[in-house]
Design an enzyme around this catalytic site. Structure first.
Site, PDB file in Angstrom:
ATOM      1  N   CYS A 249      30.638  44.884  35.648  1.00 48.81           N
ATOM      2  CA  CYS A 249      31.841  45.448  36.260  1.00 48.81           C
ATOM      3  C   CYS A 249      32.769  46.001  35.176  1.00 48.81           C
ATOM      4  O   CYS A 249      32.818  45.488  34.060  1.00 48.81           O
ATOM      5  CB  CYS A 249      32.580  44.395  37.081  1.00 48.81           C
ATOM      6  SG  CYS A 249      31.614  43.691  38.433  1.00 48.81           S
TER       7      CYS A 249
ATOM      8  N   CYS B 188      40.067  49.479  34.631  1.00 48.51           N
ATOM      9  CA  CYS B 188      40.902  50.192  33.675  1.00 48.51           C
ATOM     10  C   CYS B 188      41.697  49.189  32.834  1.00 48.51           C
ATOM     11  O   CYS B 188      41.902  48.037  33.224  1.00 48.51           O
ATOM     12  CB  CYS B 188      41.828  51.177  34.383  1.00 48.51           C
ATOM     13  SG  CYS B 188      43.195  50.427  35.280  1.00 48.51           S
TER      14      CYS B 188
ATOM     15  N   CYS C  75      44.750  47.519  34.611  1.00 45.96           N
ATOM     16  CA  CYS C  75      44.413  46.447  35.556  1.00 45.96           C
ATOM     17  C   CYS C  75      43.898  45.215  34.809  1.00 45.96           C
ATOM     18  O   CYS C  75      44.146  44.084  35.234  1.00 45.96           O
ATOM     19  CB  CYS C  75      43.376  46.936  36.570  1.00 45.96           C
ATOM     20  SG  CYS C  75      44.041  48.120  37.769  1.00 45.96           S
TER      21      CYS C  75
ATOM     22  N   CYS D 217      35.777  37.533  36.400  1.00 39.14           N
ATOM     23  CA  CYS D 217      35.849  38.957  36.758  1.00 39.14           C
ATOM     24  C   CYS D 217      36.605  39.140  38.079  1.00 39.14           C
ATOM     25  O   CYS D 217      36.284  38.478  39.075  1.00 39.14           O
ATOM     26  CB  CYS D 217      34.440  39.523  36.885  1.00 39.14           C
ATOM     27  SG  CYS D 217      34.403  41.230  37.510  1.00 39.14           S
TER      28      CYS D 217
ATOM     29  N   CYS E 288      47.195   4.798  35.192  1.00 38.61           N
ATOM     30  CA  CYS E 288      45.910   4.220  35.606  1.00 38.61           C
ATOM     31  C   CYS E 288      44.776   5.155  35.203  1.00 38.61           C
ATOM     32  O   CYS E 288      44.777   6.335  35.553  1.00 38.61           O
ATOM     33  CB  CYS E 288      45.879   3.980  37.118  1.00 38.61           C
ATOM     34  SG  CYS E 288      44.266   3.379  37.703  1.00 38.61           S
TER      35      CYS E 288
ATOM     36  N   CYS F 145      42.677   6.138  38.882  1.00 34.93           N
ATOM     37  CA  CYS F 145      43.300   7.008  39.895  1.00 34.93           C
ATOM     38  C   CYS F 145      44.324   7.960  39.302  1.00 34.93           C
ATOM     39  O   CYS F 145      44.923   8.768  40.028  1.00 34.93           O
ATOM     40  CB  CYS F 145      43.920   6.180  41.015  1.00 34.93           C
ATOM     41  SG  CYS F 145      45.243   5.065  40.475  1.00 34.93           S
TER      42      CYS F 145
ATOM     43  N   CYS G 288      51.135  27.042  54.582  1.00 33.25           N
ATOM     44  CA  CYS G 288      49.917  27.713  54.141  1.00 33.25           C
ATOM     45  C   CYS G 288      48.706  26.796  54.292  1.00 33.25           C
ATOM     46  O   CYS G 288      48.782  25.596  54.013  1.00 33.25           O
ATOM     47  CB  CYS G 288      50.082  28.143  52.684  1.00 33.25           C
ATOM     48  SG  CYS G 288      48.628  28.965  52.016  1.00 33.25           S
TER      49      CYS G 288
ATOM     50  N   CYS H 187      42.444  21.748  45.164  1.00 34.44           N
ATOM     51  CA  CYS H 187      42.381  20.374  44.696  1.00 34.44           C
ATOM     52  C   CYS H 187      42.886  20.288  43.261  1.00 34.44           C
ATOM     53  O   CYS H 187      42.464  21.063  42.398  1.00 34.44           O
ATOM     54  CB  CYS H 187      40.944  19.859  44.785  1.00 34.44           C
ATOM     55  SG  CYS H 187      40.765  18.163  44.172  1.00 34.44           S
TER      56      CYS H 187
ATOM     57  N   CYS I 210      39.447  18.922  40.926  1.00 33.09           N
ATOM     58  CA  CYS I 210      38.269  19.752  40.632  1.00 33.09           C
ATOM     59  C   CYS I 210      38.531  21.234  40.806  1.00 33.09           C
ATOM     60  O   CYS I 210      37.624  22.049  40.618  1.00 33.09           O
ATOM     61  CB  CYS I 210      37.101  19.337  41.516  1.00 33.09           C
ATOM     62  SG  CYS I 210      37.324  19.749  43.280  1.00 33.09           S
TER      63      CYS I 210
END
Length: 582
Positions: free
Chosen positions: A243, A246, A249, A268, A352, A355, A412, A417, A420
């Protein structure tokens, strides 16, 4: 750009993009020729075989100097390298411009410009090389010119450097454009329907071997902004895929994603490749980030490049199984001890290890799951409002890693997450995939993020009236009444108490919804009551199609790329609707 970096990029194009079998040999062979002949430049283009097959190959194009009858000339040539080079000989051509013709009586060039040399016919792997090809080509052309000028004023004179005094040339030829390319410059600048700048045309003419390649150079369309831009300086090719976008961008996209998103999003913008979301720093991923680092250092501001390197370093650290961030000051820790409690040497507070939450004395001696339950039942708001059902609705489990976090589902539906970086829909748990990364249909990049989600997703059902959602539940005999618990879910002012994340001048904060919560909606506002009903629909895997009108069924079939059956002659509307629904 250092020589080492340049060779690494060249190796990338030869091996990954053009699939050369011996990229190091090709680089060595090309480098030796370019060291001796500075006017031969490296290009990547599509070579068309006699059977019509096209293959992306590397070529050396430009001019080689010769002495013919005591005068110096530059012969335009193009040398194509097969992807098996140097096992097989290259394909060599002379490349006449519009003001040149091929010498039909040449012993070394056929009518199509194909160069025939003894050296090429007797090519031997291990001893033959490109430098030998160019040297024999020069010797052959000095004994018998392959090209003549086609200019009437010049006659059939073996000249390539003096073609340019044409009567129709009325645009001044700027300094830097050679005489043999002046007609190309004028043709591009006066091309109907196009308005190239003088600077871009100069760049194209100087970098290209003929009119067609110069026009392609100028006519690359950026797939993001659709601007027509020149290829060499204004188009950036991605390091992993083929790909290209310009320069403007590239700067805008990567500056934004580096500043605002995780390192796994630095991919990309067209095809969303490569997938760097998996665990482990593979060799391919490290190569990708190393090459991208070169581009980012070249095109973006130093502070953006520094941030990119910092995020890349943090990602590498996070891949280490015993690495954790301090929950208080974000200081990185390598925890080697067996106990859950980690003590931060920077701020002196504890976290911890399991967690990753701030350490509390109540966590001592109990599991993270038990401690989470203690936190839940000792939450002041929970004790004040006794909203067991409400709090259970605020539990969101990541469908990828099952990490649980407590957020409102209001607003929304696009969740990410924190552990991950998996992006998913809070209304149906389906993953978010943008553009061509979504395989639902070819039109996904033109549609919203929820276009491919199932019809019982909250995204599709939240516009239904409350009574219609209740009717769907009644059709399946699913109870939805919360009886007399409405007052438990609304404040003393009669407002909805569901927590939402809201944008403020101080950033994102968690606040109560605050919308009117009538008893009719069991103490929720209308929006959150609909969420509650849709949760029941999803939990029982109910299909809303049983409520669809004929128009809604037709829309749903079209969304899944299924043809809508025609109504048969004499068929009742109710029967037609039932057939469509089935």
């Amino acid at each position: 750009m250092t020589k080492e970096i340049r060779l690494k990029l060249i190796y990338f194009f030869f091996y990954l993009q053009c699939h050369y079998q011996f990229p190091q040999d090709v680089i060595s062979d090309v480098s030796s020729v370019q060291a001796a002949y500075r006017d031969l430049h490296l290009y990547i283009d599509f070579y068309c075989y006699a059977n019509g097959e096209k293959k992306q190959l590397v070529n050396l194009s430009g001019t080689v100097p010769i002495l013919y009858e005591g005068k110096s000339y530059n012969i335009p040539v193009c040398i194509w390298l097969h992807n098996t080079h140097p096992q097989n000989p290259p394909k060599c051509f002379v490349n006449p411009s519009a003001c040149m013709v091929i010498n039909a009586n040449s012993s070394y060039v056929d009518k199509n410009g194909h160069v025939r040399l003894h050296y090429l016919c007797n090519w031997k792997h291990g001893t033959s090389n490109l430098l030998g090809v160019v040297e024999e080509m020069r010797t052959a052309f000095q004994s018998e010119t392959p090209l003549f000028s086609a200019l009437p004023s010049q006659g059939l004179v073996p000249s390539l450097l003096q073609p340019g005094k044409l009567a129709q040339v009325n645009i001044p030829i700027p300094e830097g454009v050679s005489k043999e390319k002046s007609h190309i410059f004028q043709s591009l600048l006066t091309l109907d329907g196009r308005s190239f700048s003088v600077e871009d045309v100069m760049e194209a003419v100087q970098s290209s071997r003929d009119y067609d390649s110069a026009l392609r150079y100028l006519s690359h369309e950026c797939p993001i902004c659709s601007d027509q831009v020149s290829f060499n300086k204004k188009i950036v090719t991605m390091t992993y895929c083929s790909c290209a976008i310009c320069e403007g961008c590239f700067k805008a996209y990567f500056s934004s994603v580096i500043k605002e998103k995780s390192i796994v999003n630095v991919v990309c913008p067209i095809c969303n490749m490569p997938n760097v979301n998996g665990s482990g720093c593979t060799e391919d991923m490290m190569d990708y980030f190393n090459l991208l680092d070169i581009q980012i250092r070249h095109y973006l501001e130093p502070e953006i490049h520094e941030l990119f390197q910092r995020k890349l370093r943090d990602r590498t650290l996070q891949e280490m199984p015993n690495f954790r961030w301090c929950a208080h000051c974000s200081f990185g820790l390598l925890h080697e001890a067996d106990r859950l409690r980690m003590d931060c040497p920077s701020c002196g507070k504890s976290t911890c290890y399991q967690c990753k939450s701030p350490w509390a004395p109540q966590h001592e001696g109990i599991t993270c799951e038990k401690f989470r339950e203690w936190q839940l039942y000792n939450n002041p708001e929970y004790q004040a409002d006794r909203l067991e059902h409400f709090l259970s609705r605020n539990e969101i489990d990541c469908p990828n890693c099952t990490f649980r976090f407590y957020l409102s589902k209001g607003g929304c539906l696009h969740f990410k997450c924190t552990q991950c970086q998996h992006e998913f829909c809070g209304g149906c748990n389906k993953p978010f995939r943008v553009g061509s990364a979504c395989s639902f249909s070819k039109e996904c990049h033109l549609k919203g993020l929820h276009a491919h989600h199932p019809r019982n997703c909250l995204y599709h059902l939240r516009d239904w009236p409350v009574k219609r959602l209740q009717q769907l539940l009644r059709n399946y005999n699913i109870p939805y009444s919360l009886e007399n618990r409405a007052e438990d879910k609304r404040s003393s002012t009669g407002m909805c108490t569901v927590l939402e994340h809201k944008e403020t001048s101080d950033g994102v904060v968690e606040e109560q919804c605050g919308r009117r919560a009538p008893v009719l909606y069991s103490g929720y506002c209308k929006l959150h009551y609909k969420e509650y009903l849709v949760e029941l629909i999803n939990n029982h895997s109910l299909d809303p199609a049983v409520m669809f009108t004929i128009d809604e069924i037709a829309t749903e079939l079209q969304r899944w790329k299924l043809s809508v059956p025609e109504k048969m002659e004499g068929e009742l509307a109710a029967h037609y609707q039932l057939r469509l629904r089935r």
